[in-house]
Design a protein around this motif. Sequence first.
Motif, PDB file in Angstrom:
ATOM      1  N   GLU A 152      -9.332  -4.580  -1.713  1.00  0.00           N
ATOM      2  CA  GLU A 152     -10.368  -5.601  -1.982  1.00  0.00           C
ATOM      3  C   GLU A 152     -10.020  -6.897  -1.273  1.00  0.00           C
ATOM      4  OE1 GLU A 152     -10.285  -5.711  -6.241  1.00  0.00           O
ATOM      5  OE2 GLU A 152     -11.882  -4.235  -6.398  1.00  0.00           O
ATOM      6  N   VAL A 209      -5.819  -1.794  -3.469  1.00  0.00           N
ATOM      7  CA  VAL A 209      -7.119  -1.121  -3.559  1.00  0.00           C
ATOM      8  C   VAL A 209      -7.916  -1.374  -2.272  1.00  0.00           C
ATOM      9  CG1 VAL A 209      -9.348  -1.192  -4.807  1.00  0.00           C
ATOM     10  CG2 VAL A 209      -7.218  -1.191  -6.082  1.00  0.00           C
ATOM     11  N   VAL A 258      -5.136   3.801  -3.997  1.00  0.00           N
ATOM     12  CA  VAL A 258      -5.105   3.072  -5.277  1.00  0.00           C
ATOM     13  C   VAL A 258      -6.535   2.664  -5.605  1.00  0.00           C
ATOM     14  CG1 VAL A 258      -4.148   1.119  -6.542  1.00  0.00           C
ATOM     15  CG2 VAL A 258      -2.792   2.203  -4.732  1.00  0.00           C
ATOM     16  N   ARG A 259      -6.979   2.985  -6.815  1.00  0.00           N
ATOM     17  CA  ARG A 259      -8.363   2.705  -7.230  1.00  0.00           C
ATOM     18  C   ARG A 259      -8.377   2.134  -8.635  1.00  0.00           C
ATOM     19  NH1 ARG A 259      -9.327   3.311  -2.695  1.00  0.00           N
ATOM     20  NH2 ARG A 259      -9.980   5.169  -1.584  1.00  0.00           N
ATOM     21  N   TRP A 260      -9.366   1.265  -8.918  1.00  0.00           N
ATOM     22  CA  TRP A 260      -9.576   0.858 -10.302  1.00  0.00           C
ATOM     23  C   TRP A 260     -10.153   2.056 -11.062  1.00  0.00           C
ATOM     24  CZ3 TRP A 260      -7.090  -3.211 -11.760  1.00  0.00           C
ATOM     25  CH2 TRP A 260      -6.916  -4.295 -10.902  1.00  0.00           C
ATOM     26  N   LYS A 319       0.814  -1.207   0.000  1.00  0.00           N
ATOM     27  CA  LYS A 319       0.000   0.000   0.000  1.00  0.00           C
ATOM     28  C   LYS A 319       0.852   1.263   0.000  1.00  0.00           C
ATOM     29  CE  LYS A 319      -4.535   0.323   2.099  1.00  0.00           C
ATOM     30  NZ  LYS A 319      -5.279  -0.483   1.204  1.00  0.00           N
ATOM     31  N   TYR A 375      -4.944   5.697 -10.309  1.00  0.00           N
ATOM     32  CA  TYR A 375      -6.041   4.985 -10.973  1.00  0.00           C
ATOM     33  C   TYR A 375      -5.454   3.964 -11.927  1.00  0.00           C
ATOM     34  CZ  TYR A 375      -9.203   8.381  -8.998  1.00  0.00           C
ATOM     35  OH  TYR A 375      -9.913   9.143  -8.118  1.00  0.00           O
ATOM     36  N   GLN A 433      -5.273  -5.534  -6.308  1.00  0.00           N
ATOM     37  CA  GLN A 433      -6.494  -5.673  -5.499  1.00  0.00           C
ATOM     38  C   GLN A 433      -6.204  -5.400  -4.038  1.00  0.00           C
ATOM     39  OE1 GLN A 433      -7.594  -9.638  -6.678  1.00  0.00           O
ATOM     40  NE2 GLN A 433      -9.311  -8.895  -7.906  1.00  0.00           N
TER      41      GLN A 433
END
Length: 310
Positions: free
Chosen positions: A310, A308, A225-227, A220, A284, A305
């Motif tokens: 997830e 992000v 961090v994002r899709w 991290k 992104y 992931q």
Amino acid sequence: MKRSITQGIDILKSGGVLAIPTETVYGLAADAMNVEAVQKTFALKGRPADNPLIVHIAGLDQLHQIAETIPEEAALLADAFWPGPLTLVLPKKPAVPDIVTAGLPTVAVRMPDHPIALQIIEKAGPLTAPSANKSGRPSPTRIEHLVQDFGQEIDFVDGGECTIGIESTVLDLTERPFTVLRPGAISASQLSGVIGESVATAPDSGRQGRSPGTRYVHYKPAAAVRWLDPEGEPEANTLYILHSGSLSFHGVRQVEFNRDYNAMARQLYDLYRRADANNLTAIYIEKFPKNFREGLLQALINRIQRSVGE
Ligand code: TXA
Ligand code: MG
């Protein structure tokens, strides 16, 4: 401080800590049989004591020092993939200190595919070597990353940029079904092809508990961090990481990998760290089609992931 291979070997033999290059990421090495040396790596990283380390070996003689039994499947996999980005979890020898395995009866072992690492391990090993980052930070793939996390005082041997850039596949061979606890460049189907039986992956086997490391936040950067939502409005102070070659944005920082996923894996953690150095607020990343789930790409998606959340 930059060290020669000979100086590095001396540091390790006298109970010190040394960052070494491997083909995946840099490792923070210590003599696996020296409790105080291994303790120093936990302290330097700020690593929880219940997260065990990988023991790095340079030859099969060292495997016998570490593992109590070596099942036939381990021998086949070692033959096929070592030296290389594959870690095998095996029953541990009593001689391996408990601090290394966080008290588990098993030990994780790998033979890295890097000439400098192999030379050092042959003389000073077996060596524990967690990724040479502060706990929770992205793994280091370049010397400058080591210095970012530990300052100029850190002793290291310079091997340039790591060629793979993502940590090894971790395969548990102590229970059936054999299970990939952490995906890496070597895929479950490559593993099952060699041993002639199917290999599970941790999320679908319901066995995450077998990989202590997966309990912790990992990979991290400080930037979120994002899709990427391709319909979203371009934002300032962000980095767009693209790979399909089919999207383009105006007025934003962007990197395009044009389906070169090896290059993307090699550079991912460096891009995370650069985003932080530039105080960006978000990264992104373009989504991958659902059917893109093999080998290194699967590992790359897994790491994204996790960053992000997830
Ligand atoms: O590519 C790599 O594997 C790098 C380079 C330096 O070799 N090393 C690395 O080490 O990624 P580290 O400590 O960052 O990650 C080791 C992973 C953790 O998820 C840990 O929980 C798991 O391996 N592990 C270690 N020993 C284990 C064991 N006995 N059973 C299950 N998982 C284990
Ligand atoms: Mg790590």
